[in-house]
Design a protein around this motif. Structure first.
Motif, PDB file in Angstrom:
ATOM      1  N   LYS A 177       1.054  -1.120  -0.455  1.00 22.38           N
ATOM      2  CA  LYS A 177       0.093  -0.184  -0.050  1.00 22.38           C
ATOM      3  C   LYS A 177       0.384   1.448  -0.371  1.00 22.38           C
ATOM      4  O   LYS A 177       0.754   2.347  -0.696  1.00 22.38           O
ATOM      5  CB  LYS A 177      -0.784  -0.267   1.341  1.00 22.38           C
TER       6      LYS A 177
ATOM      7  N   GLU B 275       1.049   3.917  -3.169  1.00 26.41           N
ATOM      8  CA  GLU B 275       0.469   4.658  -3.068  1.00 26.41           C
ATOM      9  C   GLU B 275       1.485   6.433  -3.166  1.00 26.41           C
ATOM     10  O   GLU B 275       1.042   6.876  -3.384  1.00 26.41           O
ATOM     11  CB  GLU B 275      -0.225   5.556  -1.889  1.00 26.41           C
TER      12      GLU B 275
ATOM     13  N   ASN C 282       1.805  10.268  -2.859  1.00 23.72           N
ATOM     14  CA  ASN C 282       0.664  10.631  -2.878  1.00 23.72           C
ATOM     15  C   ASN C 282       0.072   9.634  -1.289  1.00 23.72           C
ATOM     16  O   ASN C 282      -0.907   8.888  -1.443  1.00 23.72           O
ATOM     17  CB  ASN C 282       0.228  10.979  -3.827  1.00 23.72           C
ATOM     18  N   ASN C 283       0.662   9.839  -0.392  1.00 27.02           N
ATOM     19  CA  ASN C 283       0.215   8.017   0.361  1.00 27.02           C
ATOM     20  C   ASN C 283      -0.969   8.854   1.248  1.00 27.02           C
ATOM     21  O   ASN C 283      -0.984   9.809   2.331  1.00 27.02           O
ATOM     22  CB  ASN C 283       1.543   7.887   1.070  1.00 27.02           C
ATOM     23  N   ASP C 284      -1.796   7.966   2.080  1.00 24.74           N
ATOM     24  CA  ASP C 284      -2.901   8.514   3.102  1.00 24.74           C
ATOM     25  C   ASP C 284      -2.870   7.139   4.139  1.00 24.74           C
ATOM     26  O   ASP C 284      -3.276   6.371   4.117  1.00 24.74           O
ATOM     27  CB  ASP C 284      -4.324   7.836   2.434  1.00 24.74           C
ATOM     28  N   LEU C 285      -1.817   7.956   4.819  1.00 21.49           N
ATOM     29  CA  LEU C 285      -0.949   7.231   5.881  1.00 21.49           C
ATOM     30  C   LEU C 285      -2.285   6.699   6.989  1.00 21.49           C
ATOM     31  O   LEU C 285      -1.899   5.533   7.231  1.00 21.49           O
ATOM     32  CB  LEU C 285       0.010   7.775   6.856  1.00 21.49           C
ATOM     33  N   ALA C 286      -3.089   7.913   7.578  1.00 23.72           N
ATOM     34  CA  ALA C 286      -3.969   7.361   8.001  1.00 23.72           C
ATOM     35  C   ALA C 286      -4.618   6.188   7.998  1.00 23.72           C
ATOM     36  O   ALA C 286      -5.882   5.596   8.797  1.00 23.72           O
ATOM     37  CB  ALA C 286      -5.478   8.834   8.163  1.00 23.72           C
ATOM     38  N   ASN C 287      -4.836   5.325   6.588  1.00 25.21           N
ATOM     39  CA  ASN C 287      -5.442   4.531   6.860  1.00 25.21           C
ATOM     40  C   ASN C 287      -4.478   3.730   5.818  1.00 25.21           C
ATOM     41  O   ASN C 287      -5.113   2.610   5.138  1.00 25.21           O
ATOM     42  CB  ASN C 287      -6.383   4.803   5.768  1.00 25.21           C
ATOM     43  N   THR C 288      -3.372   3.276   6.589  1.00 26.41           N
ATOM     44  CA  THR C 288      -2.376   2.495   5.940  1.00 26.41           C
ATOM     45  C   THR C 288      -2.235   1.479   7.198  1.00 26.41           C
ATOM     46  O   THR C 288      -1.483   2.397   8.121  1.00 26.41           O
ATOM     47  CB  THR C 288      -1.263   3.495   5.791  1.00 26.41           C
TER      48      THR C 288
ATOM     49  N   CYS D 128       0.966   9.537  15.240  1.00 25.53           N
ATOM     50  CA  CYS D 128       0.018   8.707  15.118  1.00 25.53           C
ATOM     51  C   CYS D 128       0.048   7.354  15.081  1.00 25.53           C
ATOM     52  O   CYS D 128       1.095   6.817  14.109  1.00 25.53           O
ATOM     53  CB  CYS D 128      -0.478   9.445  13.779  1.00 25.53           C
TER      54      CYS D 128
ATOM     55  N   ASP E 264       3.220  13.229  12.090  1.00 33.14           N
ATOM     56  CA  ASP E 264       2.392  14.257  11.100  1.00 33.14           C
ATOM     57  C   ASP E 264       2.976  15.824  11.554  1.00 33.14           C
ATOM     58  O   ASP E 264       2.228  15.931  12.923  1.00 33.14           O
ATOM     59  CB  ASP E 264       0.794  13.999  11.395  1.00 33.14           C
TER      60      ASP E 264
END
Length: 257
Positions: free
Chosen positions: A136, A140, A143-149, A161, A156
């Motif tokens: 994942k 991504e 442009n990583n969506d770390l909050a949903n990884t 987090c 952050d």
């Protein structure tokens, strides 16, 4: 518009003895999983994995053109891995540094938070199994969506987090063997003088929680087994590649038929 290639590097600096070195199995698993399951595997450009201790500058030169660098850490390579990562980040703040492996602290008693704050050149800590998380992160990037990884900790800005861990893998159909899929073929060809050792996994996990033991943070979990055909084919691969020493990294060898 054609997407630019993403250059990926990795280190899994292993111990050696009698002039022999372990093939970097953990990173090999990640590479094999990415190549099998990524929706854009054609844009990934891998260079050879650093598998043994080298001078810091030599490791830096090998990795300095990489966009993403993966580090698999254990007690014997943690400090040299941190030194390489720090130097890479100082050279290029845009390098994406990912740390995983048994020496990455779990998210309890503030250990993971303390670790990433102390070593703030690390972008992401990966906890427990890395295959799905690394896939994942790479698919991504940038442009990583770390909050949903899942399975990660990160900062952050100044806020720590942590994202909840996934249940452990139960089916290894999507996790190909790095030995059988050619991940190490070039490494062996590039280093004809080496005599290789191999880590061999026939199952993963441990149902026990002995206080003195931490088997890659896989304790107190269900045991998942590899398919027997894969296990036997890997033995054939070891034989054909003259791997004279095999370390079985099952927590409890022989507990399954």
């Amino acid at each position: 518009m054609k997407q630019e290639n993403i250059k990926i590097g990795a280190t899994q600096i292993n111990n050696g003895f009698s002039g022999q070195y372990y093939l970097p199995y953990s990173i090999g698993l990640l590479y094999a999983f990415i190549k099998r399951n990524s929706n854009r595997s054609e844009i990934y450009e891998f260079n050879s994995i650093i598998y043994k201790r080298k001078p810091l500058d030599e490791s830096f030169e090998h990795l300095k053109d990489r966009d993403v660098v993966l580090f698999s850490i254990y007690v014997w390579n943690e400090q040299i891995s941190l030194s390489i990562a720090k130097k890479l980040k100082e050279y290029d703040p845009n390098k994406y540094i990912i740390f995983g492996g048994p020496s990455v602290p779990d998210n309890n008693f503030n250990k993971a938070e303390d670790y990433i704050r102390k070593n703030n050149f690390i972008d992401v800590l990966v906890h427990q199994e890395g295959e799905r998380t690394i896939l994942k992160l790479l698919d991504e990037f940038p442009n990583n969506d770390l909050a949903n990884t899942p399975n990660i900790s990160y900062l952050d800005k100044e806020t720590y987090c942590n994202v909840q861990n996934l249940p452990r893998l139960r089916d290894f159909e999507t996790v190909p063997s790095p030995y059988l899929t050619g991940i190490f073929d070039d490494l062996i060809l590039e280093n004809p003088e080496e005599k290789w050792l191999a880590s061999w996994e026939t199952n993963r996990g441990c149902p026990f929680s002995c206080t003195y033991c931490d088997w890659g943070s896989a304790t107190n979990s269900k045991v998942s087994r590899m398919h027997l055909d894969r296990v036997l084919d890997e033995l054939d691969w070891f034989s054909k590649n003259k791997v004279a020493f095999i370390f079985c990294c099952d927590a409890n060898f022989g507990m399954l038929p």
